[in-house]
Structures are given as structure tokens and as C-alpha cells.
Design an enzyme around this catalytic site. Structure first.
Site, mmCIF file in Angstrom:
data_model
loop_
_atom_site.group_PDB
_atom_site.id
_atom_site.type_symbol
_atom_site.label_atom_id
_atom_site.label_comp_id
_atom_site.label_asym_id
_atom_site.label_seq_id
_atom_site.Cartn_x
_atom_site.Cartn_y
_atom_site.Cartn_z
ATOM 1 N N GLU A 708 28.574 37.635 48.178
ATOM 2 C CA GLU A 708 27.788 38.008 46.998
ATOM 3 C C GLU A 708 26.311 37.599 47.097
ATOM 4 O O GLU A 708 25.735 37.042 46.168
ATOM 5 C CB GLU A 708 28.439 37.457 45.725
ATOM 6 C CG GLU A 708 29.833 38.031 45.507
ATOM 7 C CD GLU A 708 30.571 37.401 44.340
ATOM 8 O OE1 GLU A 708 30.006 36.532 43.664
ATOM 9 O OE2 GLU A 708 31.742 37.773 44.113
ATOM 10 N N GLU A 809 38.505 43.623 47.623
ATOM 11 C CA GLU A 809 39.092 42.903 46.490
ATOM 12 C C GLU A 809 39.476 43.890 45.382
ATOM 13 O O GLU A 809 39.198 43.674 44.201
ATOM 14 C CB GLU A 809 38.110 41.865 45.930
ATOM 15 C CG GLU A 809 37.620 40.860 46.951
ATOM 16 C CD GLU A 809 36.630 39.864 46.367
ATOM 17 O OE1 GLU A 809 36.579 39.719 45.130
ATOM 18 O OE2 GLU A 809 35.895 39.231 47.149
#
Length: 931
Positions: A708, A809
Site C-alpha cells: 500500500e 485480496e
């Protein structure tokens, strides 16, 4: 502790060789030694001679030997041990097989349909280093059919202390012979059994009375009618009240409530031990009535948490649910939990308010969760796919149908694009051209000001709507500007799409939304540029998408990129006469990677593991490889959980992704890292890389190097821009076999300008220019209401980099299992049909073990729901099977998905079976079959 089996507390009562365990709870009731026989309701126990006070009467050894050591007789040459009850215990010896142990026939004492709780106190002795498993098992025998076995429970046992093996069972029909037995340790290791309890709670009135609720609540004294019995403070004091604050606070129900007071930490609260009353693999619902008081705090989070202690593992804390409590009224906290393994202790407690604030509890109920039947598939009359629900979108009637949100001004201009934005065009196909007129919004004094329209009566529940528009901004902007199509649904903001603009061109906005509860008001509006910046909007389209039409297109695309022509070419003796012979081809495995997230506790659940190994060929660990897990305090390394999970994956030939080496956002909450100066932080980063990648070299196929980076910048801010590329370089040096990924969220859904595909591409190119060996692009895929063309557009843009793309994910969420299954199918089909995508990882699939609610494929107790059925049907669709006959050329041709196959042909002389693998390729694959 009336009604509570004393076997839950054995670790505190044994002498050598079973060591006393550390006591971590301040509750004198938990350390009382009343003896097993004094606390067990014998009428409820269906085991005869449960404590071996009658020697081995009613017990039988299973192809081995056994005897009983009594308190009076000493050890008879066996290891000295004093059982938890201070009485006799059985020793099972001369064991040459793992399944050998001690058994008892319980056929006549079990009723069909009743639920039985099993708890046995066990130990081991002999040649053993480390630990071994002890299992509680049922053997079911019926005349004329094969004997079957049912695993009830399992626990890990070492020579140091007694442990508990526990579980539950229920039989719809009782077999002709039903035998309970204990087994499991390695051959040569002696199995020690102190006592065995098998009880049926529903048959024991006294147990129900001891619980105090007359139902299946496992909390004792749940409304404090018996004072504070069975309750204690967790790091604080507890008190009982009939009222507080001069009578302003009284119980919501019952006559009393409790307070946790003198709290100095957030985790201080009120607790009760439920060991022995909570069973593994059962889902429990939790409901508590709570409020707060004092310290000038008017609102605070109250959370229900489990503290779970398992032999040989770190203590586990399971967050069940939380609620925002106030000092004005009682509120209800509700949640669910499930235990996968067989812990030695389980404590439920309530915590959360700031130190100095009292936590008040009126009642707590924990009971087996009711199974709620799934909602039927929504019936949507006249969905009118592709029809725009926006009034006057072409502005033929000036701005009628539109109104200004705020005190801005709307007018109509001309000069906007005449074609639909690309994502809308992909969904709608042929469509009339746009008018070229646009809404010009001036005098904007707030970012939220713009054109708006009410669409309340036009939106249908459970339909997925695609959002599309052209937008542009006027001059005077100070830096990039975000423009957003938003919906106000009963005053709740819903994101319909977002784009960042830094020039004077027209830009496409694409997004989606869905409404699942009947609203009283729905408004769509376009907002976003800073105050004073003009906004121009054209061709606003909101229309329901036809997912089945998209699926038909994706099936065709998948056939082109995921299949290959295969030629089975027969040769050798007898091949000339094979023409017309039947051939059968079955695909046993599709090679496209589809995996899932798992946690360490999941692998203690046999049902979870069975589903996982059957349906997934890749795995990723939810938390167990993250830095805060493997090094919770500096220098205190914890790799045991990850080691266990790696071992399971290797055993079942499941590939693994390493998630993650670093995490930009999470680093800000890792306290010991925060305390380091720059030089020490740099050393810690290097040590993290070295420890992790050296330990697991060659075991993880992928690594998410720094998770991220589009949403956080902790390491870059502390250590400079070069640190990100250096993380990749060092990881590549330490494990050259691993593919190194970037990984981020909201890349694929058009709702976050920070991680739009264009930003992601710039980020990856920047890393590559610094020499970072970026090998793959991770798109997390936490998505709402997916629309195929929106997702596909992002994949197309990222695909220009030539790197493999993975959904890393993926999860979707809907309260309706059918709609959720459709969302999941959208994402899986888009991935499978796109040439740049090389794999998909689900971010979990089992209820109560996912980060999002209403996202699971399998219910908590192992039942596959409608979403899971859709997933399994899709996996079945992606297996190619073929039947036919050998042609005159001695060949059999078919087209099939990439993966593993088995071929079978019956020749006049013999049956030929051959396995083969179909890899990617543009030319037909010729598979020689020698007869």
C-alpha cells in the site's frame, strides 16, 4: 463453579511430571481445588467409570495393554504423576500404532439428535521429545456396511502437563455399535487418561439451572442475580449495583448490574471463564447490555473479546464485536465467534473505554448461534438493463430535472464530447451519440456544490447500477482536483465514481453502486473541485447492468486465452486399427491459480482444511507473516505460526504468497518501530529482510514487498525515497526465486484517485527507474458492486506494463448470498478472461474469519452457502472433459483449459491410461500416446 466440569482447570492441580502453569487471571474461584467428583454432575455423564475408580471396568484396550495407577498404590514403575482430581488414572502401554488406545462402548447411552459434549483429561509418558496429538474418536459400526470414524476433538500434549481434548458430536441415527476411544500418540508413547466426561446439556436440568438462564446460555449468572459469583475484574475491580448516580442509572432488566471500576488500561474490564462450556467448531452469538459512567466521558467503544490460551502457542485475543456506548442509555452489543482448535482456557471479557471510565454491564448472553436461513434470490421485475434513469441527461430541456446543490448556478453550454465514455460504451454497445451539451456550474463556494437530481423512485433494490459521465473543470484550480459522482442515500454518502483532473480536457468518470435496503430518499450529485473552480458535466448515465450478457462475452474471451487445441496422437502396435475406438478425457486440475487467505487458527479446524486443500491451489497468510506478528517486540522473533502454515501448504502442494514484508500504513502503529531513530530503523529494516527471506528462501513464490505505497509513506518519510527501491533490491538478492509485487487497493473500481490505474503505473515506473525489480502488480480487490467494463478498463491500462497482474485480496460483500455470488462471479470471470491476469487470491472464504461482513462462501459451521455454490460451479465450468472416437489418422482432437488431464482408452487388448499437462501455447499441443 457449580455445573462447570473441573477438567478445564487441570493445569493448576498436577504435581511432577506435570508442571503448574502460570496463573494469569485474578479470580480465586478459578484456582479452587474441589475435585472432579464433587463438581461433575454424574447423572449427565454417559461414560461408565469415568475416573477409573473401578480400575478398567467398562473400558477396553485397543490392541495394546493398559492398567490403572491409583493414588494408594503409587506409580507401579511408571512415571510419577498426580492427576487433577487427585485420584486414579489409566496408563495405555505397548502401543505399536497411533490408533491404539482405550475405548468404551456407548451405544445404549446415546440418543439420536442430541448434542453431546466431550471432555477428557489426558497426558503422555515415555520416549517423546516435544509434543504429540491425542484424539477423541467415535467408531460407528453397522452390519453390512463399512466401519466409519468420526473425529471429535484433538489436542497437543507434551510430557510436562495434563491437557484437555474436547469436542462435540450429534448423530441423526445411532449405529448398531458406537464406540468412543482415545488414540493418537506416536507408537511407543504411553497414553495417560485421568477422566472422561461425555454429557448432554439438554438432558441435565441442574446444569441448565446453574447457567441461570433456562436456555443454552453458557454464561453462568448472566444477569448478576447471584451477585458477582463467576465474575471477576480483568486488571481492575468489579462491583455490584442496583442503582448508581443517585438513582439515575438502574438496570435495563433484572435487579442488578455490575461495574468494572478503577480501570487504568483500555483492556481492563469484566470477565468470565467459559472453558469447558464453549465447544470448538460451533458458532456462538454474543449479546451484552452495556453503558459507561464517569471521568467526563460521554461516549466510548465497548468491545467483547475472547482470551484464548492454547498449549504450545502464544495467547490469542479474538475481537468479537464492539458498540459505541454512552453515559445516557444502555445499548446492546452483538457479535459472533467460533473456536477452531481445542484451547486449554477461554475467557470472555468486555473492555474498551478510556482509563478512569467505568464500564457497566447489565447482562451477557453467549449461546450457540441460530442458523438463519438465507434470503431468496431477489426477484427484480422489469430491470430494464441499459436504460438511463437520469432525467434530461442530454439537456434537451435546458436544466429541467436538475437543481443546484448549494447556492451555485447551473447553465447549459455546448462543446462536450458526442460519444459515450468508453466504460459505458463497453456495457451498452451501440448507442445514440450524445448531444454535446453540458451543465456548467459556477459560483461554487464549497467542494460539495454541483448539479443534483432526485432518483428515489427510479432505483430498484439489489440491481447493480453503472455510473458514467464526462467531466471537466474550469481555470483557477490550485493543483489536481478530484471530481466525484456521489449519491446521498438517506443522508449517507455513497461513492459512484471519482477522477483526478489536472488539465482542461474532458475526463471520464466510471463507477457503480447498489442499494440493498429500501431508502426514503436517493439523490445523485456531482461534486469535488475546490471552491471557486467551475465544474462542467455532460452525458450523465446511470443504468442497471446486464451481467449475464457480460458473462457470455467473457466465456468467449476465456476460451481464447485459457484454452488450447490438443491432439492425442496414438502410435505403436495396434494403433492402425484404433479408428472408431472410444476415448475419454477428464481434466483433473485447472492450472489457473485460485487461492485464499488463511490464518493459523484456521488450520486447527479439519473442515476448513479439507475445503481449502480441495478447492484452492495457492495460499496467503492473513497476518502471520507481517512484521508486527513475527517481531512483536524488537528482537523477539515469532515464526512458529508461519512455519506451521508453510508446512501445511507444502504437505498439500499448495503454493504460497508472502504477504507482506513491509506495510506502509501499518508501520505507524508498530510502537517499537516508532521509537527508533533513523539509523536504528534502517538496521531494523535490513534485519527484517534478512531474517524473513533467509528463513523462507524458495518457499514463497511471491512477496508483497511494501504494501500500500499509494496510501502510505512511513518508510519513505523516515528513510528517504531510495528505501522503497532498496527494499525490492535487497529482497531480490536474498531470494532471487521470488517474484516481487507492488500491492494496493481501489485500483480497479474507479472510486479512489490515489490508486487509480494511471497513478499506479506512474508509481511502478518510478520504482523501476530506481532499479527496483518489480515483477508483478497486485490489485487487492476489496470491491463493492463490481461492473465488468469498469474492472476490465483498469486491467487494460495496467496491462501495458507487461507485468503479471494478480488479484491478491479479493472479497465482495452483500447481505444476499445470491447477489454476493454474482459479484464474485463478475470478478472471477473478468480475471479469468483477461490475458494480463495470472492469478486470483480470495481474502478468506469462511464466516467469522474474514475482514468484511457478509463476504463469506462457507458458513461458520462448514455449510457451503449460495455464494460458495456459485464459486464451486464456476470452478467446475473451468474443467474441460471430452469424449469421442479415434479418427482415421489415429488421433483424437479436442480443445481444453490449461491444466492436468487424464486420458483413458480401451483397446482390443488392454486399457490405456495416460496423464498429461496442457500448458499455454498458440499452436496445438500434440500428446503422443504409445500403445
Amino acid at each position: 463453579m457449580k455445573g462447570l466440569p473441573i477438567c478445564c482447570f487441570i493445569s493448576r492441580q498436577h504435581k511432577h511430571p506435570f508442571k503448574r502453569s502460570e496463573e494469569t487471571m485474578e479470580n480465586p474461584q478459578l484456582t479452587s481445588n474441589n475435585g472432579c467428583s464433587e463438581n461433575l454432575n454424574q447423572a449427565a455423564n454417559i461414560i461408565v467409570n469415568h475416573d477409573f475408580s473401578n480400575g478398567l471396568h467398562s473400558w477396553h484396550t485397543n490392541c495394546c495393554n493398559g492398567f490403572v495407577v491409583s493414588a494408594e498404590c503409587g506409580d507401579r514403575g511408571k512415571p510419577s504423576s498426580s492427576s487433577r482430581s487427585g485420584g486414579n488414572y489409566a496408563v495405555v502401554t505397548n502401543r505399536t500404532k497411533c490408533w491404539q488406545g482405550l475405548e468404551q462402548d456407548i451405544t445404549s447411552r446415546v440418543l439420536p439428535g442430541s448434542r453431546y459434549l466431550v471432555s477428557a483429561c489426558v497426558g503422555v509418558s515415555g520416549p517423546l521429545s516435544g509434543s504429540t496429538d491425542v484424539l477423541a474418536t467415535l467408531k460407528l459400526e453397522n452390519h453390512g456396511s463399512a466401519t466409519s470414524y468420526m473425529l471429535i476433538g484433538k489436542t497437543s500434549v507434551s510430557k510436562e502437563k495434563w491437557e484437555i481434548v474436547e469436542g462435540t458430536f450429534s448423530l441423526l441415527a445411532v449405529p448398531e455399535r458406537l464406540v468412543f476411544y482415545l488414540e493418537g500418540p506416536s507408537p511407543g508413547v504411553e497414553l495417560l487418561i485421568d477422566s472422561v466426561v461425555i454429557s448432554c446439556p439438554s438432558s441435565s436440568k441442574s446444569e441448565s439451572a446453574s447457567i441461570g438462564a433456562g436456555d443454552d446460555n453458557i454464561i453462568i449468572n448472566p444477569k448478576f442475580e447471584d451477585g458477582l459469583n463467576n465474575w471477576s475484574g480483568r486488571g481492575c475491580k468489579v462491583a455490584l449495583h442496583d442503582s448508581m448516580a443517585d438513582g439515575k442509572i438502574v438496570p435495563q432488566s433484572g435487579k442488578a448490574f455490575a461495574s468494572a471500576t478503577e480501570r487504568t488500561q483500555n483492556w481492563n474490564g469484566i470477565q468470565q471463564e467459559i472453558t469447558g462450556r464453549v465447544q470448538r467448531k460451533l458458532a456462538y452469538s454474543v449479546a451484552a447490555v452495556v453503558r459507561i459512567f464517569g471521568n467526563n466521558v460521554t461516549t466510548a467503544t465497548v468491545q467483547a473479546t475472547l482470551w484464548v490460551q492454547t498449549p504450545g502457542r502464544n495467547d490469542q485475543y479474538v475481537g468479537i464485536a464492539n458498540v459505541q456506548a454512552t453515559d445516557k442509555d444502555w445499548v446492546q452489543l452483538q457479535g459472533k465467534f467460533l473456536l477452531n482448535g481445542s484451547p486449554s482456557r477461554v475467557v470472555i471479557y468486555l473492555e474498551g473505554p478510556p482509563p478512569g471510565t467505568d464500564l457497566l454491564v447489565n447482562s451477557l448472553v453467549v449461546k450457540h448461534a441460530e442458523k438463519i436461513p438465507p434470503s431468496p434470490a431477489p426477484v427484480i421485475e422489469n430491470p430494464d438493463f441499459g436504460a438511463n434513469i437520469i432525467t434530461n441527461s442530454q439537456l434537451d430541456d435546458s436544466t429541467n430535472g436538475w437543481f443546484p446543490l448549494g447556492n451555485c448556478n447551473l447553465s447549459v453550454g455546448s462543446g462536450s464530447p458526442h460519444i459515450l465514455p468508453p466504460m459505458a460504451r463497453a456495457s451498452l454497445g451501440v448507442h445514440e451519440p450524445l448531444s454535446g451539451r453540458y451543465i456548467h456550474v459556477k459560483n461554487r463556494t464549497q467542494t460539495w456544490m454541483g448539479p443534483a437530481q432526485m432518483i428515489t423512485d427510479k432505483v430498484k433494490l439489489f440491481l447493480t447500477y453503472q455510473v458514467s459521465a464526462w467531466v471537466r473543470i474550469g481555470s483557477g484550480a490550485n493543483g489536481p482536483q478530484n471530481v466525484n459522482v456521489a449519491l446521498g442515500v438517506d443522508n449517507q454518502w455513497v461513492n459512484g465514481g471519482q477522477v483526478e483532473i489536472n488539465d482542461d480536457r474532458w475526463h471520464e468518470i466510471g463507477g457503480s453502486f447498489r442499494i440493498e435496503k429500501q431508502p426514503s430518499k436517493v439523490m445523485v450529485y456531482i461534486q469535488g473541485p475546490g471552491a471557486g473552480v467551475d465544474l462542467m458535466v455532460a452525458g450523465v448515465q446511470i443504468f442497471p447492468v446486464n451481467r449475464e450478457a457480460r458473462f457470455k462475452y467473457l466465456r468467449h474471451q476465456a476460451d481464447k486465452i485459457r484454452k488450447r487445441d490438443i491432439v492425442l496422437k496414438f502410435s505403436g502396435a495396434g494403433s492402425s486399427g484404433l479408428s472408431g475406438t472410444n476415448v475419454k478425457v477428464v481434466q483433473t486440475q485447472n492450472s489457473f491459480p485460485i487461492g485464499s487467505c488463511m490464518s493459523r487458527t484456521n488450520i486447527d479446524n479439519e473442515d476448513f482444511v479439507n475445503f481449502f486443500v480441495k478447492n484452492f491451489n495457492w495460499a496467503v497468510f492473513g497476518n502471520e507473516l507481517k512484521w508486527y506478528w513475527t517481531e512483536p517486540q524488537q528482537g523477539n522473533l515469532n515464526y512458529k505460526d508461519a512455519d506451521d502454515m508453510v508446512a501445511l501448504c507444502q504437505k498439500h502442494n499448495i503454493e504460497t504468497r508472502g504477504h507482506c514484508i513491509f506495510w506502509e500504513v501499518q508501520a505507524t502503529v508498530q510502537q517499537w518501530i516508532q521509537a527508533l531513530n533513523k539509523d536504528d530503523l534502517l538496521k531494523a529494516v535490513q534485519n527484517r529482510l534478512t531474517n524473513l527471506l533467509t528463513r523462507y528462501k524458495g518457499k514463497f513464490k511471491h512477496y508483497d514487498v511494501n504494501n500500500e505505497m499509494l496510501h502510505g509513506s512511513y518508510y519513505q518519510d523516515r528513510l528517504g525515497k531510495d528505501i522503497r527501491a532498496n527494499m525490492f533490491k535487497t529482497a531480490n538478492q536474498l531470494d532471487p526465486s521470488a517474484t516481487l509485487f507492488v500491492n494496493d487497493y481501489h485500483v480497479e473500481d474507479g472510486c479512489d484517485t490515489r490508486s487509480c490505474p494511471e497513478r499506479y503505473i506512474e508509481h511502478i515506473l518510478d520504482l523501476q527507474e530506481q532499479g527496483a525489480p518489480v515483477g508483478g502488480i497486485g490489485i487487492q480487490g476489496h470491491i463493492d458492486n463490481p461492473v465488468g467494463p469498469v474492472v476490465c478498463t483498469a486491467l487494460d491500462k495496467l496491462g501495458i506494463l507487461g507485468l503479471p497482474i494478480w488479484f491478491t485480496e479479493l472479497d465482495v460483500s452483500s447481505i444476499n448470498e445470491h447477489v454476493r455470488g454474482e459479484d464474485l462471479e463478475v470478478m472471477l470471470r473478468e480475471a479469468f478472461a483477461h490475458p494480463a491476469v495470472e492469478g486470483v487470491m480470495l481474502w478468506g472464504f469462511w464466516e467469522l474469519f474474514m475482514s468484511r461482513d457478509n463476504a463469506h462462501l462457507v458458513n461458520a459451521e462448514g455449510e457451503v452457502n449460495e455464494t460458495g455454490k456459485r464459486f464451486l460451479a464456476l470452478k467446475h465450468e473451468w474443467l474441460s472433459h471430452a469424449r469421442g472416437q479415434v479418427d482415421v489418422k489415429g488421433q483424437f482432437n479436442f480443445r481444453g483449459f490449461h491444466g492436468k488431464y487424464a486420458m483413458e482408452i480401451d483397446t482390443p487388448s488392454k486399457k490405456i491410461v495416460k496423464t498429461f499437462v496442457v500448458d499455454k501455447g498458440d499452436t496445438p499441443l500434440v500428446v503422443p500416446v504409445e500403445l
